[in-house]
Scaffold this motif. Structure first.
Motif, PDB file in Angstrom:
ATOM      1  N   ARG A  96       0.824  -1.214   0.000  1.00 59.78           N
ATOM      2  CA  ARG A  96       0.000   0.000   0.000  1.00 59.78           C
ATOM      3  C   ARG A  96       0.855   1.259   0.000  1.00 59.78           C
ATOM      4  O   ARG A  96       0.377   2.340  -0.323  1.00 59.78           O
ATOM      5  CB  ARG A  96      -0.872   0.039   1.256  1.00 59.78           C
ATOM      6  CG  ARG A  96      -1.780  -1.144   1.413  1.00 59.78           C
ATOM      7  CD  ARG A  96      -2.752  -0.853   2.535  1.00 59.78           C
ATOM      8  NE  ARG A  96      -3.215  -2.081   3.182  1.00 59.78           N
ATOM      9  CZ  ARG A  96      -3.916  -2.108   4.307  1.00 59.78           C
ATOM     10  NH1 ARG A  96      -4.207  -0.973   4.907  1.00 59.78           N
ATOM     11  NH2 ARG A  96      -4.307  -3.242   4.819  1.00 59.78           N
ATOM     12  N   TYR A  97       2.090   1.104   0.384  1.00 57.14           N
ATOM     13  CA  TYR A  97       2.951   2.273   0.546  1.00 57.14           C
ATOM     14  C   TYR A  97       4.045   2.293  -0.501  1.00 57.14           C
ATOM     15  O   TYR A  97       5.088   2.909  -0.328  1.00 57.14           O
ATOM     16  CB  TYR A  97       3.535   2.291   1.963  1.00 57.14           C
ATOM     17  CG  TYR A  97       2.435   2.237   2.983  1.00 57.14           C
ATOM     18  CD1 TYR A  97       1.740   3.394   3.338  1.00 57.14           C
ATOM     19  CD2 TYR A  97       2.032   1.031   3.537  1.00 57.14           C
ATOM     20  CE1 TYR A  97       0.682   3.349   4.228  1.00 57.14           C
ATOM     21  CE2 TYR A  97       0.970   0.978   4.430  1.00 57.14           C
ATOM     22  CZ  TYR A  97       0.307   2.144   4.767  1.00 57.14           C
ATOM     23  OH  TYR A  97      -0.748   2.090   5.644  1.00 57.14           O
TER      24      TYR A  97
ATOM     25  N   TYR B 163       6.086   5.232  -1.589  1.00 56.19           N
ATOM     26  CA  TYR B 163       7.143   5.788  -0.750  1.00 56.19           C
ATOM     27  C   TYR B 163       8.409   4.949  -0.727  1.00 56.19           C
ATOM     28  O   TYR B 163       9.339   5.263   0.004  1.00 56.19           O
ATOM     29  CB  TYR B 163       6.612   6.005   0.674  1.00 56.19           C
ATOM     30  CG  TYR B 163       5.497   7.014   0.690  1.00 56.19           C
ATOM     31  CD1 TYR B 163       5.770   8.373   0.695  1.00 56.19           C
ATOM     32  CD2 TYR B 163       4.164   6.614   0.655  1.00 56.19           C
ATOM     33  CE1 TYR B 163       4.748   9.308   0.683  1.00 56.19           C
ATOM     34  CE2 TYR B 163       3.136   7.540   0.647  1.00 56.19           C
ATOM     35  CZ  TYR B 163       3.434   8.882   0.658  1.00 56.19           C
ATOM     36  OH  TYR B 163       2.431   9.806   0.638  1.00 56.19           O
TER      37      TYR B 163
ATOM     38  N   PHE C 246      -1.418   6.247   9.651  1.00 53.01           N
ATOM     39  CA  PHE C 246      -0.357   6.032   8.673  1.00 53.01           C
ATOM     40  C   PHE C 246      -0.935   5.842   7.275  1.00 53.01           C
ATOM     41  O   PHE C 246      -0.411   6.379   6.285  1.00 53.01           O
ATOM     42  CB  PHE C 246       0.468   4.811   9.086  1.00 53.01           C
ATOM     43  CG  PHE C 246       1.759   4.665   8.351  1.00 53.01           C
ATOM     44  CD1 PHE C 246       2.776   5.593   8.494  1.00 53.01           C
ATOM     45  CD2 PHE C 246       1.973   3.582   7.514  1.00 53.01           C
ATOM     46  CE1 PHE C 246       3.976   5.457   7.813  1.00 53.01           C
ATOM     47  CE2 PHE C 246       3.171   3.433   6.827  1.00 53.01           C
ATOM     48  CZ  PHE C 246       4.163   4.375   6.983  1.00 53.01           C
ATOM     49  N   GLU C 247      -2.026   5.123   7.211  1.00 53.48           N
ATOM     50  CA  GLU C 247      -2.669   4.874   5.926  1.00 53.48           C
ATOM     51  C   GLU C 247      -3.209   6.164   5.326  1.00 53.48           C
ATOM     52  O   GLU C 247      -3.127   6.384   4.106  1.00 53.48           O
ATOM     53  CB  GLU C 247      -3.799   3.856   6.108  1.00 53.48           C
ATOM     54  CG  GLU C 247      -4.344   3.313   4.800  1.00 53.48           C
ATOM     55  CD  GLU C 247      -5.030   1.962   5.000  1.00 53.48           C
ATOM     56  OE1 GLU C 247      -5.554   1.422   4.028  1.00 53.48           O
ATOM     57  OE2 GLU C 247      -5.016   1.459   6.141  1.00 53.48           O
TER      58      GLU C 247
ATOM     59  N   LEU D  10      -1.901   9.037   5.760  1.00 59.43           N
ATOM     60  CA  LEU D  10      -0.733   9.773   5.277  1.00 59.43           C
ATOM     61  C   LEU D  10      -0.200   9.194   3.968  1.00 59.43           C
ATOM     62  O   LEU D  10       0.485   9.895   3.209  1.00 59.43           O
ATOM     63  CB  LEU D  10       0.364   9.780   6.339  1.00 59.43           C
ATOM     64  CG  LEU D  10       0.052  10.625   7.574  1.00 59.43           C
ATOM     65  CD1 LEU D  10       1.147  10.491   8.609  1.00 59.43           C
ATOM     66  CD2 LEU D  10      -0.139  12.092   7.192  1.00 59.43           C
ATOM     67  N   ALA D  11      -0.535   7.950   3.720  1.00 54.57           N
ATOM     68  CA  ALA D  11      -0.114   7.348   2.450  1.00 54.57           C
ATOM     69  C   ALA D  11      -0.746   8.094   1.277  1.00 54.57           C
ATOM     70  O   ALA D  11      -0.206   8.130   0.172  1.00 54.57           O
ATOM     71  CB  ALA D  11      -0.505   5.874   2.401  1.00 54.57           C
ATOM     72  N   GLY D  12      -1.888   8.727   1.533  1.00 54.39           N
ATOM     73  CA  GLY D  12      -2.566   9.503   0.487  1.00 54.39           C
ATOM     74  C   GLY D  12      -2.008  10.893   0.318  1.00 54.39           C
ATOM     75  O   GLY D  12      -2.395  11.621  -0.600  1.00 54.39           O
ATOM     76  N   GLY D  13      -1.096  11.266   1.181  1.00 53.57           N
ATOM     77  CA  GLY D  13      -0.489  12.585   1.078  1.00 53.57           C
ATOM     78  C   GLY D  13      -0.357  13.253   2.442  1.00 53.57           C
ATOM     79  O   GLY D  13      -0.926  12.802   3.430  1.00 53.57           O
TER      80      GLY D  13
END
Lengths: 104, 104
Positions: free
Chosen positions: A83-84, A87, B19-20, B22-25
DNA sequence: CCAATACATAAGCATACACTTATGTGTTGT
DNA sequence: ACAACACATAAGTGTATGCTTATGTATTGG
């Protein structure tokens, strides 16, 4: 939640050491105690946690119980990590495609 | 132990949700609270845990603090996972070579 | 300046966790 | 069958964790 079990299991240093030992191959509970200063029940409890998290699986052999890494647990972490992928460092961007395959 | 901090941080469902997100930005602490029924101090504490684990990093912008995924944390998990490449499903065996590059 | 805003820190508390000792269950050799 | 062994489970305990409310610190607009 499946991820919770996995990450909680790995949050403990002793359990990670156990898991790392198993990365070298199948071992029974007594063999896993070698080097780790831990009681027999403690090891049994740690193994139960790792097992219910899907990180290891057991195989009875007489009065011994052999433990080994369960690829399903490893795959779960890989799927989560996928999912990441945005990054991940650029140079291993190709990884994202491979990980994507694991999402079924 | 660096892995302990990371896995402990991810062991909490709320922190994984954060955290998830933040994965979107990038998002500030208040925006991260949306949807999660959690107090402001609780969020602040969760962010501190994620930050000291190396999973997120912050950037002050006036009186806001923007948080974003720290690629170093993601890379650490990838490196850890690389030790178990023998147990990845066969079809993504090529992954092991890529992960090996991350080991420096 | 000063009130409002965004966030961090402190202190206290209930619960979860990892450990221990004691005991239970199942298997093997004699 | 029974003693020894391998492991699991039970029960109790100190400590860590995540939450809360209260308060502190820093930045901004009026």
């Amino acid at each position: 939640m499946v991820d919770t079990d996995i990450f909680k299991a790995l949050a403990d240093p002793t359990r990670r050491k156990v898991f790392e030992k198993l990365a070298g191959g199948s071992l029974n509970a007594s063999a896993l105690r070698d080097g780790l200063e831990i009681s027999q029940p403690a090891m049994s409890q740690h193994l139960a946690v790792l097992r219910s998290a899907g990180l290891v699986r057991e195989q009875r052999q007489g009065r011994f119980v052999n433990y080994e890494v369960d690829p399903d647990g490893i795959a779960s972490i890989g799927t989560w990590l996928a999912r990441y992928r945005a990054y991940w460092p650029k140079r291993i961007e190709a990884l994202s495609d491979l990980l994507k395959d694991m999402d079924q």
